[in-house]
Scaffold this motif. Structure first.
Motif, PDB file in Angstrom:
ATOM      1  N   VAL A  47       0.807  -1.222   0.000  1.00  0.00           N
ATOM      2  CA  VAL A  47       0.000   0.000   0.000  1.00  0.00           C
ATOM      3  C   VAL A  47       0.845   1.279   0.000  1.00  0.00           C
ATOM      4  O   VAL A  47       0.309   2.367  -0.160  1.00  0.00           O
ATOM      5  CB  VAL A  47      -0.964   0.023   1.206  1.00  0.00           C
ATOM      6  CG1 VAL A  47      -1.987  -1.097   1.075  1.00  0.00           C
ATOM      7  CG2 VAL A  47      -0.228  -0.093   2.533  1.00  0.00           C
ATOM      8  N   PHE A  48       2.156   1.149   0.172  1.00  0.00           N
ATOM      9  CA  PHE A  48       2.998   2.336   0.265  1.00  0.00           C
ATOM     10  C   PHE A  48       4.433   1.956  -0.068  1.00  0.00           C
ATOM     11  O   PHE A  48       4.921   0.905   0.357  1.00  0.00           O
ATOM     12  CB  PHE A  48       2.901   2.913   1.686  1.00  0.00           C
ATOM     13  CG  PHE A  48       3.759   4.126   1.913  1.00  0.00           C
ATOM     14  CD1 PHE A  48       3.687   5.231   1.078  1.00  0.00           C
ATOM     15  CD2 PHE A  48       4.636   4.164   2.986  1.00  0.00           C
ATOM     16  CE1 PHE A  48       4.471   6.347   1.298  1.00  0.00           C
ATOM     17  CE2 PHE A  48       5.431   5.284   3.222  1.00  0.00           C
ATOM     18  CZ  PHE A  48       5.342   6.379   2.374  1.00  0.00           C
ATOM     19  N   GLU A  95       8.436   3.729  -0.423  1.00  0.00           N
ATOM     20  CA  GLU A  95       9.300   4.889  -0.284  1.00  0.00           C
ATOM     21  C   GLU A  95      10.626   4.593  -0.967  1.00  0.00           C
ATOM     22  O   GLU A  95      11.290   3.613  -0.640  1.00  0.00           O
ATOM     23  CB  GLU A  95       9.534   5.207   1.192  1.00  0.00           C
ATOM     24  CG  GLU A  95      10.305   6.493   1.331  1.00  0.00           C
ATOM     25  CD  GLU A  95      10.246   7.028   2.745  1.00  0.00           C
ATOM     26  OE1 GLU A  95       9.139   7.339   3.200  1.00  0.00           O
ATOM     27  OE2 GLU A  95      11.309   7.099   3.362  1.00  0.00           O
ATOM     28  N   GLU A 152      11.696   1.432   1.332  1.00  0.00           N
ATOM     29  CA  GLU A 152      10.776   0.666   2.169  1.00  0.00           C
ATOM     30  C   GLU A 152       9.527   0.337   1.362  1.00  0.00           C
ATOM     31  O   GLU A 152       9.030   1.182   0.624  1.00  0.00           O
ATOM     32  CB  GLU A 152      10.390   1.576   3.343  1.00  0.00           C
ATOM     33  CG  GLU A 152      10.069   0.857   4.614  1.00  0.00           C
ATOM     34  CD  GLU A 152       9.884   1.849   5.755  1.00  0.00           C
ATOM     35  OE1 GLU A 152      10.771   1.905   6.606  1.00  0.00           O
ATOM     36  OE2 GLU A 152       8.865   2.567   5.770  1.00  0.00           O
ATOM     37  N   GLU A 206       5.628  -1.104   2.169  1.00  0.00           N
ATOM     38  CA  GLU A 206       4.756  -1.366   3.309  1.00  0.00           C
ATOM     39  C   GLU A 206       3.478  -2.012   2.816  1.00  0.00           C
ATOM     40  O   GLU A 206       2.839  -1.528   1.881  1.00  0.00           O
ATOM     41  CB  GLU A 206       4.465  -0.048   4.040  1.00  0.00           C
ATOM     42  CG  GLU A 206       3.807  -0.258   5.375  1.00  0.00           C
ATOM     43  CD  GLU A 206       4.110   0.851   6.386  1.00  0.00           C
ATOM     44  OE1 GLU A 206       4.625   1.907   5.980  1.00  0.00           O
ATOM     45  OE2 GLU A 206       3.812   0.637   7.569  1.00  0.00           O
ATOM     46  N   SER A 207       3.109  -3.103   3.445  1.00  0.00           N
ATOM     47  CA  SER A 207       1.863  -3.787   3.093  1.00  0.00           C
ATOM     48  C   SER A 207       0.843  -3.493   4.182  1.00  0.00           C
ATOM     49  O   SER A 207       1.133  -2.781   5.155  1.00  0.00           O
ATOM     50  CB  SER A 207       2.098  -5.287   2.972  1.00  0.00           C
ATOM     51  OG  SER A 207       2.341  -5.839   4.240  1.00  0.00           O
ATOM     52  N   LYS A 214       3.816   5.595  -6.700  1.00  0.00           N
ATOM     53  CA  LYS A 214       3.266   6.500  -5.688  1.00  0.00           C
ATOM     54  C   LYS A 214       1.743   6.331  -5.606  1.00  0.00           C
ATOM     55  O   LYS A 214       1.177   6.260  -4.516  1.00  0.00           O
ATOM     56  CB  LYS A 214       3.636   7.948  -6.022  1.00  0.00           C
ATOM     57  CG  LYS A 214       3.379   8.884  -4.868  1.00  0.00           C
ATOM     58  CD  LYS A 214       3.827  10.307  -5.152  1.00  0.00           C
ATOM     59  CE  LYS A 214       3.437  11.181  -3.971  1.00  0.00           C
ATOM     60  NZ  LYS A 214       3.416  12.592  -4.304  1.00  0.00           N
TER      61      LYS A 214
END
Lengths: 128, 373
Positions: A40-41, A43, A59, A61-62, A85
């Motif tokens: 979901v994110f 970086e 990074e 992120e789930s 993004k």
């Protein structure tokens, strides 16, 4: 799914062959995206940043957790996948294609050859 | 020490569906399914219908003359507020007001109540009730005798109608029915915030009911949903999870679960401690946090105001519905955050996410409007 033409790290990143003789594309493997679940994110460093082999550069992120991504080779970031993004799910749906992360210009172009080939990476997964 | 994980009677079906498994309270249960994933499964429940296997949940049956009165003298909520055919959310507290478990009580008659505690706490709840029960009231642990299937989402009624099961009863009530020769309890309960049902069926009939639900649900976009989606769904509702928002160290007064305490009852476990805590004001209170940037808060992260720690996150995740980080957090009443302190809702705090500061707004859950009725 482990494409034969890519190189791998034991931390589940993939590296493309040198493109135009200068840069490599880097992403996370199908095994890694499956283990993370829905991403979901993301970086990522901007173009111009330097990354060091074996050190975290970003990074993913789930829904359940965050994981660092490690640089497979030392070099300079030439591009990052701006699509991620708004569409981080591309890493889940197409980890070796549209879900790529960054492009690196390796300090030592030969360093890519020292990474794991597909069969060696398959053995890493087998043991994990 | 390795412990053999218990398995649902539907385990083989989950394997066939390509489930990833995880341990929940001593049971090996599906986390998410191949072709699904948390986001798709979560969205199916919010927009269509999802079916969860929650057979790991405990089941206990209390029978005997005055079973309701006996339980009413132990559990926190007032069972006299409901009658036969109704269900109630209640707590099993210890003498200090800590929470041994939260559970649902289904009142069949004055002499017969069915309990659904959490998987990990069932044995302890049963032990405490047995120790307190009068000689003619029995407390039977029926943990593995039944499967529990949660059918949740705006299309859940149509799916159950496809099995000719009752659907019209009120929220927090239940009906006893039959499907293909198997007895079922159809409860209008759930843990997702959506309109839904929880079916309690004997373990040997669970497979047939599961299969029928998917056959009937195909036209309505049904998906199998794993416990990972169940967690994001309940977090969006601000529903507490025992071990995170409620525990032996986190009282219902702190967790804002005072609505599940029958304050005027003459006796229940933890009564004196809880009344004293309520009167004095809790030292911390459960709030919601909504991320104002891209940070995703996680359990046990520290909440800060400036450099001062003001609380701890109990559950945190990415909200698939709101597309941002959300959390439940116990915030310290001493720093002016909290009920009646003039600060609280709308306050901005920070969360330390792996060494970086993320900005969050204090809100009152739920994060997403429930549509349980």
């Amino acid at each position: 799914m482990i494409p034969e033409d890519l190189r791998y790290t034991d931390k589940h990143e993939w590296v493309s062959p040198l493109q135009a003789g200068a840069t490599v594309r880097v992403g996370i493997t199908d095994y890694a995206q499956d283990a993370l679940g829905d991403i979901v994110f993301v970086e990522l460093p901007e173009a111009g940043a330097t990354v060091e082999a074996g050190q975290p550069f970003g990074e993913v992120e789930s829904t359940k957790s965050a994981s660092e991504i490690y640089a497979p080779v030392t070099g300079t970031v030439m591009a990052r996948n701006e699509q991620l993004k708004d569409k981080p799910e591309l890493i889940n749906s197409d980890p070796y294609g549209a879900g790529w992360l960054i492009e690196i210009e390796p300090a030592d172009p030969g360093a890519v050859d020292d990474l794991l080939d597909a069969s060696a990476y398959a053995a890493v997964i087998e043991q994990s | 020490m390795t412990e053999t994980l218990r398995r649902s009677p539907l385990h083989d079906r989950h394997v066939a569906l390509g489930a990833k498994f995880a341990a929940f309270g001593g049971w090996q249960m599906p986390l998410e399914y191949a072709g699904g994933g948390v986001l798709k499964e979560h969205t199916a429940v919010r927009e269509a219908v999802g079916v969860f296997d929650v057979s790991h949940l405990g089941k206990a049956r209390v029978r005997g003359p005055g079973a309701v009165d006996f339980l009413n003298s132990c559990l926190s909520n007032d069972l006299r507020r409901i009658g036969p055919g109704k269900a109630q959310y209640t707590l099993c507290c210890d003498a200090g007001g800590g929470v041994v478990d939260d559970l649902i009580a289904y009142v069949h008659t004055d002499d017969h109540v069915f309990l659904i505690p959490n998987a990990a706490n069932t044995a302890e709840v049963v032990r405490r009730l047995r120790a307190a029960a009068p000689a003619d009231v029995t407390v039977a642990d029926e943990h593995e005798a039944y499967a529990v299937l949660a059918v949740q989402g705006p299309r859940s009624t149509q799916v159950l109608a496809g099995l000719d099961l009752p659907t019209e009863h009120d929220y927090m009530s239940f009906a006893v029915a039959a499907y293909d020769g198997a007895n079922l309890t159809v409860c209008r309960t759930g843990y997702t915030g959506e309109h839904g049902y929880e079916l309690v069926v004997a373990a040997e009939h669970a497979g047939a009911v599961w299969d029928a639900l998917f056959e009937a649900g195909e036209a309505y976009g049904v998906r199998p949903a794993g416990l990972a989606a169940r967690d994001t769904l309940r977090t969006e509702m601000g529903y507490p999870l025992h071990g995170q928002e409620l525990s032996l160290d986190i009282s219902p007064v702190q967790a804002r679960a005072g609505w599940s305490v029958g304050w005027s009852k003459p006796a229940f476990w933890g009564r004196d401690a809880l009344i004293a805590e309520k009167a004095a004001g809790p030292r911390r209170t459960l709030w919601g946090l909504e991320s104002l940037d891209r940070g995703i808060p996680r359990a046990h992260m520290t909440v800060l105001r400036g450099d001062q720690p003001v609380g701890e996150i109990t559950s945190g995740t990415f909200s698939p519905t709101k597309r941002l980080g959300i959390a439940l957090a116990l915030l310290d009443a001493q720093v002016g955050l909290g009920e009646g302190a003039g600060l609280g809702e709308g306050d901005v705090v920070e969360v330390d996410i792996r060494g970086r500061r993320s900005t969050m707004k204090v809100v009152k859950p739920p994060f997403v409007t429930p549509s349980v009725r």
